[in-house]
Write an enzyme that holds these catalytic residues in place. Structure first.
Site, PDB file in Angstrom:
ATOM      1  N   ARG A   1     -41.766 -12.204  22.252  1.00  0.00           N
ATOM      2  CA  ARG A   1     -40.487 -11.705  22.768  1.00  0.00           C
ATOM      3  C   ARG A   1     -40.521 -11.492  24.284  1.00  0.00           C
ATOM      4  O   ARG A   1     -39.475 -11.388  24.915  1.00  0.00           O
ATOM      5  CB  ARG A   1     -40.106 -10.384  22.083  1.00  0.00           C
ATOM      6  CG  ARG A   1     -39.831 -10.532  20.594  1.00  0.00           C
ATOM      7  CD  ARG A   1     -39.135  -9.323  20.040  1.00  0.00           C
ATOM      8  NE  ARG A   1     -37.753  -9.257  20.507  1.00  0.00           N
ATOM      9  CZ  ARG A   1     -36.972  -8.197  20.358  1.00  0.00           C
ATOM     10  NH1 ARG A   1     -37.432  -7.120  19.772  1.00  0.00           N
ATOM     11  NH2 ARG A   1     -35.723  -8.209  20.801  1.00  0.00           N
TER      12      ARG A   1
ATOM     13  N   ASP B   1     -29.396 -15.525  20.191  1.00  0.00           N
ATOM     14  CA  ASP B   1     -29.412 -14.337  19.344  1.00  0.00           C
ATOM     15  C   ASP B   1     -30.623 -14.244  18.419  1.00  0.00           C
ATOM     16  O   ASP B   1     -31.305 -13.225  18.382  1.00  0.00           O
ATOM     17  CB  ASP B   1     -28.109 -14.287  18.526  1.00  0.00           C
ATOM     18  CG  ASP B   1     -27.896 -12.941  17.861  1.00  0.00           C
ATOM     19  OD1 ASP B   1     -28.350 -11.944  18.417  1.00  0.00           O
ATOM     20  OD2 ASP B   1     -27.278 -12.898  16.786  1.00  0.00           O
TER      21      ASP B   1
ATOM     22  N   CYS C   1     -23.869   2.079  35.271  1.00  0.00           N
ATOM     23  CA  CYS C   1     -23.412   3.112  34.329  1.00  0.00           C
ATOM     24  C   CYS C   1     -23.371   4.487  34.996  1.00  0.00           C
ATOM     25  O   CYS C   1     -22.537   5.328  34.647  1.00  0.00           O
ATOM     26  CB  CYS C   1     -24.326   3.164  33.104  1.00  0.00           C
ATOM     27  SG  CYS C   1     -24.139   1.758  31.982  1.00  0.00           S
TER      28      CYS C   1
ATOM     29  N   CYS D   1     -21.121   7.654  19.798  1.00  0.00           N
ATOM     30  CA  CYS D   1     -21.755   6.929  18.685  1.00  0.00           C
ATOM     31  C   CYS D   1     -21.614   7.731  17.392  1.00  0.00           C
ATOM     32  O   CYS D   1     -22.055   8.884  17.315  1.00  0.00           O
ATOM     33  CB  CYS D   1     -23.231   6.679  18.994  1.00  0.00           C
ATOM     34  SG  CYS D   1     -24.101   5.827  17.653  1.00  0.00           S
TER      35      CYS D   1
ATOM     36  N   CYS E   1     -19.173   1.861  20.634  1.00  0.00           N
ATOM     37  CA  CYS E   1     -19.817   2.033  21.947  1.00  0.00           C
ATOM     38  C   CYS E   1     -19.301   1.041  22.981  1.00  0.00           C
ATOM     39  O   CYS E   1     -19.534   1.209  24.177  1.00  0.00           O
ATOM     40  CB  CYS E   1     -21.339   1.936  21.821  1.00  0.00           C
ATOM     41  SG  CYS E   1     -21.946   0.321  21.310  1.00  0.00           S
TER      42      CYS E   1
ATOM     43  N   LYS F   1     -22.098 -12.128   0.474  1.00  0.00           N
ATOM     44  CA  LYS F   1     -20.943 -11.374  -0.030  1.00  0.00           C
ATOM     45  C   LYS F   1     -21.268  -9.901  -0.329  1.00  0.00           C
ATOM     46  O   LYS F   1     -20.432  -9.025  -0.131  1.00  0.00           O
ATOM     47  CB  LYS F   1     -20.463 -12.083  -1.301  1.00  0.00           C
ATOM     48  CG  LYS F   1     -19.275 -11.469  -2.011  1.00  0.00           C
ATOM     49  CD  LYS F   1     -18.933 -12.237  -3.280  1.00  0.00           C
ATOM     50  CE  LYS F   1     -19.968 -12.018  -4.370  1.00  0.00           C
ATOM     51  NZ  LYS F   1     -19.515 -12.467  -5.705  1.00  0.00           N
TER      52      LYS F   1
END
Length: 381
Positions: free
Chosen positions: A57, A134, A188, A198, A243, A297
């Site tokens: 990663r 992703d 931010c 949240c 959020c 489902k």
């Protein structure tokens, strides 16, 4: 051709194929991310959906030997639905999060990246490239941050100056050297609105998420939902946007640049009761093209049951009772039993009493008892 020239041509080409923002970063190790991921792992904050190998990663060389550059792309998606149907007492509706409106974004971004790869191969025949969206090993957000696409907000989303956080991200590793862009500094500031808003306290602190508490993650699980989160999910069928919607940087941000991302209101905000009886085939035909269908489902149906309980929809008692008595899946039977207790009518109580006698699964029986206890507490007889 120099790296700088190829970069300029790539930027121009990216615009011609509908990429809203493109950035370039060095393919160096993500040292800071590595430490953050180790901390996440130590705290047990991971969802289990991500790549488990932290080295993969954070070290691009393990994914493409000789990688010089990471190209990050962003596509803006709509934040508002045109002609959104209303949820009424007679026809209650659930909601899919904005990232599941329109065609599955994985397909859209992979096609854009495929075109970029082909463009690079034509200009630099010896180049090797590998793309991901992703589900790849690299962190989309860490790459986007380094490439100057946006900054990592306290809500754990990439926030771009142009589109807010309503963007899909993808990246490409390539052996070609392309001059890197300058990262955007964090904007931010002292704002902590997302952390405070949240619903489950999943944002432990700005920029740190306990995935196991996050509604977006919980809606994708397939087992019984812990009791404390059932109340919090409301009518969400897949994902959570809280959020993002409370973020001041997203105020007024709504882009309709890609027709394939436009939501079909009847899919993005579907009626709940029809979901309960939907076959696998019907589900795939209706929802198979959206990203929110990837877990199948079962989670959507379980969440629809919880949503009907949230609305205390007495008209759903018959359907829920049928699921509780006849469905082969214990999670669906048990969640339906809990929902009947939450709705709390006399008819719901009678159905729970009759189901209690025939149920053999311990978990489902516990949910039936829970439902009966809720009704008793409400004083309905």
């Amino acid at each position: 051709m120099t790296g700088a020239q190829l970069k300029e041509e790539l930027i121009a080409y990216s615009k011609s194929i509908g990429i809203d923002k493109i950035g370039f970063a060095a393919a160096d190790v993500f040292a800071e991310l590595k430490e953050r991921l180790k901390e996440q792992q130590n705290h047990g904050y991971q969802s289990g959906f991500e790549e488990k190998d932290i080295e993969k990663r954070t070290n691009p060389q393990l994914l493409l030997e000789g990688a010089n550059t990471i190209i990050s792309i962003a596509l803006a998606y709509p934040s508002r639905m045109k002609d959104a149907p209303q949820s009424t007492r007679e026809a209650r509706r659930g909601i899919f999060c904005r990232a599941s409106w329109g065609v599955d974004y994985h397909h859209i971004l992979r096609e854009k990246l495929r075109l970029l790869e082909a463009f690079i191969a034509e200009k630099a025949p010896h180049a090797r490239s590998v793309s991901m969206v992703d589900t790849g090993e690299l962190s989309d957000r860490a790459v986007a941050e380094r490439a100057g696409i946006g900054w990592s907000g306290k809500n754990c989303a990439t926030i771009t100056p142009e589109f807010g956080s309503y963007v899909y991200l993808g990246e490409m590793l390539t052996t070609v050297y392309l001059p890197p862009d300058t990262p955007i500094t964090d904007q931010c500031g002292d704002c902590n609105i997302c952390v405070e808003a949240c619903p489950t306290g999943a944002l432990v602190q700005g920029g740190q998420l306990d995935s196991n508490k996050c509604i977006a993650f919980l809606t994708q699980t397939k087992d019984f939902l812990p009791d404390q989160y059932r109340e919090k999910i409301g009518n969400r069928l897949y994902g959570c946007d809280t959020c993002q919607t409370v973020c001041p940087k997203n105020k007024g941000k709504d882009f309709h640049l890609h027709p394939e991302m436009e939501p079909d209101p009847e899919i993005a905000k579907p009626l709940l009761k029809p979901l309960l009886k939907m076959s696998n085939r019907e589900f795939k035909e209706k929802f198979g093209h959206v990203s929110g269908s990837w877990r199948g489902k079962k989670p959507i149906q379980r969440n629809a049951i919880i949503a009907l309980a949230h609305f205390k929809d007495t008209s759903a008692v018959g359907d829920l009772a049928q699921l509780m008595k006849e469905d082969q899946r214990p999670v669906i039977r048990g969640t339906a039993a809990w929902a009947l207790g939450k709705i709390g009518s006399e008819a719901a109580e009678n159905e729970l009493i009759s189901a209690k006698e025939q149920e053999n699964d311990g978990n489902v029986s516990a949910e039936i008892n829970k439902g009966l206890q809720m009704i008793q507490n409400q004083g309905i007889h």
